[in-house]
Scaffold this motif. Structure first.
Motif, mmCIF file in Angstrom:
data_model
loop_
_atom_site.group_PDB
_atom_site.id
_atom_site.type_symbol
_atom_site.label_atom_id
_atom_site.label_comp_id
_atom_site.label_asym_id
_atom_site.label_seq_id
_atom_site.Cartn_x
_atom_site.Cartn_y
_atom_site.Cartn_z
ATOM 1 N N GLY A 45 6.922 9.007 95.539
ATOM 2 C CA GLY A 45 6.452 8.086 94.513
ATOM 3 C C GLY A 45 6.469 8.649 93.111
ATOM 4 N N SER A 46 6.945 9.878 92.946
ATOM 5 C CA SER A 46 6.978 10.500 91.624
ATOM 6 C C SER A 46 8.108 9.962 90.750
ATOM 7 N N LEU A 47 9.113 9.371 91.375
ATOM 8 C CA LEU A 47 10.245 8.813 90.632
ATOM 9 C C LEU A 47 10.317 7.310 90.862
ATOM 10 N N THR A 48 10.552 6.577 89.785
ATOM 11 C CA THR A 48 10.805 5.148 89.934
ATOM 12 C C THR A 48 12.198 4.969 90.537
ATOM 13 N N ASP A 49 12.517 3.762 90.950
ATOM 14 C CA ASP A 49 13.865 3.501 91.469
ATOM 15 C C ASP A 49 14.916 3.819 90.415
ATOM 16 N N GLN A 50 14.641 3.455 89.151
ATOM 17 C CA GLN A 50 15.588 3.735 88.067
ATOM 18 C C GLN A 50 15.761 5.242 87.886
ATOM 19 N N GLN A 51 14.674 5.988 87.947
ATOM 20 C CA GLN A 51 14.758 7.444 87.797
ATOM 21 C C GLN A 51 15.482 8.077 88.976
ATOM 22 N N ALA A 52 15.197 7.618 90.191
ATOM 23 C CA ALA A 52 15.889 8.155 91.367
ATOM 24 C C ALA A 52 17.385 7.866 91.280
ATOM 25 N N SER A 53 17.741 6.691 90.820
ATOM 26 C CA SER A 53 19.153 6.358 90.654
ATOM 27 C C SER A 53 19.797 7.246 89.598
ATOM 28 N N ALA A 54 19.095 7.458 88.476
ATOM 29 C CA ALA A 54 19.636 8.308 87.397
ATOM 30 C C ALA A 54 19.852 9.737 87.883
ATOM 31 N N VAL A 55 18.887 10.284 88.604
ATOM 32 C CA VAL A 55 19.024 11.645 89.137
ATOM 33 C C VAL A 55 20.175 11.698 90.137
ATOM 34 N N GLN B 290 4.671 26.992 91.865
ATOM 35 C CA GLN B 290 3.797 25.987 91.276
ATOM 36 C C GLN B 290 4.216 25.684 89.834
ATOM 37 N N TYR B 291 5.425 26.066 89.464
ATOM 38 C CA TYR B 291 5.917 25.875 88.105
ATOM 39 C C TYR B 291 6.367 24.450 87.803
ATOM 40 N N PHE B 292 6.625 23.656 88.819
ATOM 41 C CA PHE B 292 7.261 22.363 88.614
ATOM 42 C C PHE B 292 6.314 21.210 88.935
ATOM 43 N N THR B 293 6.390 20.162 88.125
ATOM 44 C CA THR B 293 5.560 18.981 88.329
ATOM 45 C C THR B 293 6.028 18.217 89.565
ATOM 46 N N SER B 294 5.233 17.272 89.990
ATOM 47 C CA SER B 294 5.619 16.430 91.130
ATOM 48 C C SER B 294 6.930 15.709 90.839
ATOM 49 N N GLN B 295 7.071 15.207 89.635
ATOM 50 C CA GLN B 295 8.298 14.497 89.274
ATOM 51 C C GLN B 295 9.505 15.437 89.290
ATOM 52 N N GLU B 296 9.353 16.629 88.759
ATOM 53 C CA GLU B 296 10.444 17.602 88.777
ATOM 54 C C GLU B 296 10.797 17.988 90.207
ATOM 55 N N ARG B 297 9.795 18.198 91.033
ATOM 56 C CA ARG B 297 10.037 18.559 92.427
ATOM 57 C C ARG B 297 10.776 17.433 93.154
ATOM 58 N N ALA B 298 10.377 16.203 92.897
ATOM 59 C CA ALA B 298 11.052 15.055 93.513
ATOM 60 C C ALA B 298 12.510 14.984 93.057
ATOM 61 N N ALA B 299 12.746 15.191 91.774
ATOM 62 C CA ALA B 299 14.116 15.143 91.247
ATOM 63 C C ALA B 299 14.971 16.270 91.818
ATOM 64 N N LEU B 300 14.419 17.459 91.910
ATOM 65 C CA LEU B 300 15.172 18.590 92.467
ATOM 66 C C LEU B 300 15.468 18.374 93.948
ATOM 67 N N ALA B 301 14.501 17.859 94.687
ATOM 68 C CA ALA B 301 14.731 17.574 96.109
ATOM 69 C C ALA B 301 15.806 16.508 96.281
ATOM 70 N N LEU B 302 15.760 15.470 95.460
ATOM 71 C CA LEU B 302 16.765 14.409 95.533
ATOM 72 C C LEU B 302 18.144 14.955 95.178
ATOM 73 N N ALA B 303 18.220 15.786 94.143
ATOM 74 C CA ALA B 303 19.504 16.389 93.763
ATOM 75 C C ALA B 303 20.067 17.235 94.902
ATOM 76 N N GLU B 304 19.203 17.970 95.595
ATOM 77 C CA GLU B 304 19.653 18.749 96.753
ATOM 78 C C GLU B 304 20.142 17.831 97.861
ATOM 79 N N GLN B 305 19.434 16.734 98.071
ATOM 80 C CA GLN B 305 19.836 15.792 99.112
ATOM 81 C C GLN B 305 21.223 15.216 98.812
ATOM 82 N N VAL B 306 21.468 14.849 97.561
ATOM 83 C CA VAL B 306 22.777 14.307 97.187
ATOM 84 C C VAL B 306 23.856 15.380 97.315
#
Length: 145
Positions: free
Chosen positions: A112-122, A82-98
């Motif tokens: 929905g925790s990341l905007t399209d721009q944020q998802a692209s940046a990650v 429970q240490y990570f925010t929704s946005q952090e969890r979304a970014a970490l999951a996306l990084a794993e997916q890539v």
């Protein structure tokens, strides 16, 4: 394969990767994401790829930016904590997916925790970090105390 220092054999390509990396970091900031989240993404990708050099480098960078030892300790199992925010969890999951090109259904990022721009940046940061891991591992960069 024997050890070949890629940066010394083809320094021009290495310099281009450095510029690419700087663009990835800039994209994180321009998207409104915390640069510390960028370090967490770099560490998680390096964990997945087994890159000791990059793990040491980015763990030190994360600590310098204020990351806690508790969060770093559980990063390898971020989805269970429970240490990570929704946005952090979304970014970490996306990084794993890539990095893995597939992830378990329970670790999806599109909540929905990341905007399209944020998802692209990650995603771009993950592409860059995967390249760095491969350079460091292939070149057998030394990791010593």
């Amino acid at each position: 394969m024997s050890s070949v220092n890629l940066s010394k054999q083809h320094p021009g390509i290495y310099k281009q990767l450095m510029a690419f990396s700087a663009e990835g970091d800039a994209a994180i900031g321009a998207s409104g994401l915390d640069p510390l989240l960028g370090e967490l993404v770099k560490i998680r990708i390096s964990q997945l790829n087994g890159c000791a050099f990059c793990l040491r480098l980015h763990t030190r960078d994360a600590i310098a930016k204020g990351e806690t030892s508790d969060r770093l300790t559980v990063l390898a199992a971020w989805w269970e904590s429970q240490y990570f925010t929704s946005q952090e969890r979304a970014a970490l999951a996306l990084a794993e997916q890539v990095t893995r090109l597939s992830v378990p259904e329970s670790r999806t990022w599109d909540d929905g925790s990341l905007t399209d721009q944020q998802a692209s940046a990650v995603s771009w940061l993950a592409v860059v970090m995967n390249a760095w891991n491969r350079v460091a591992i292939t070149s057998h960069y030394p990791v010593a105390p």
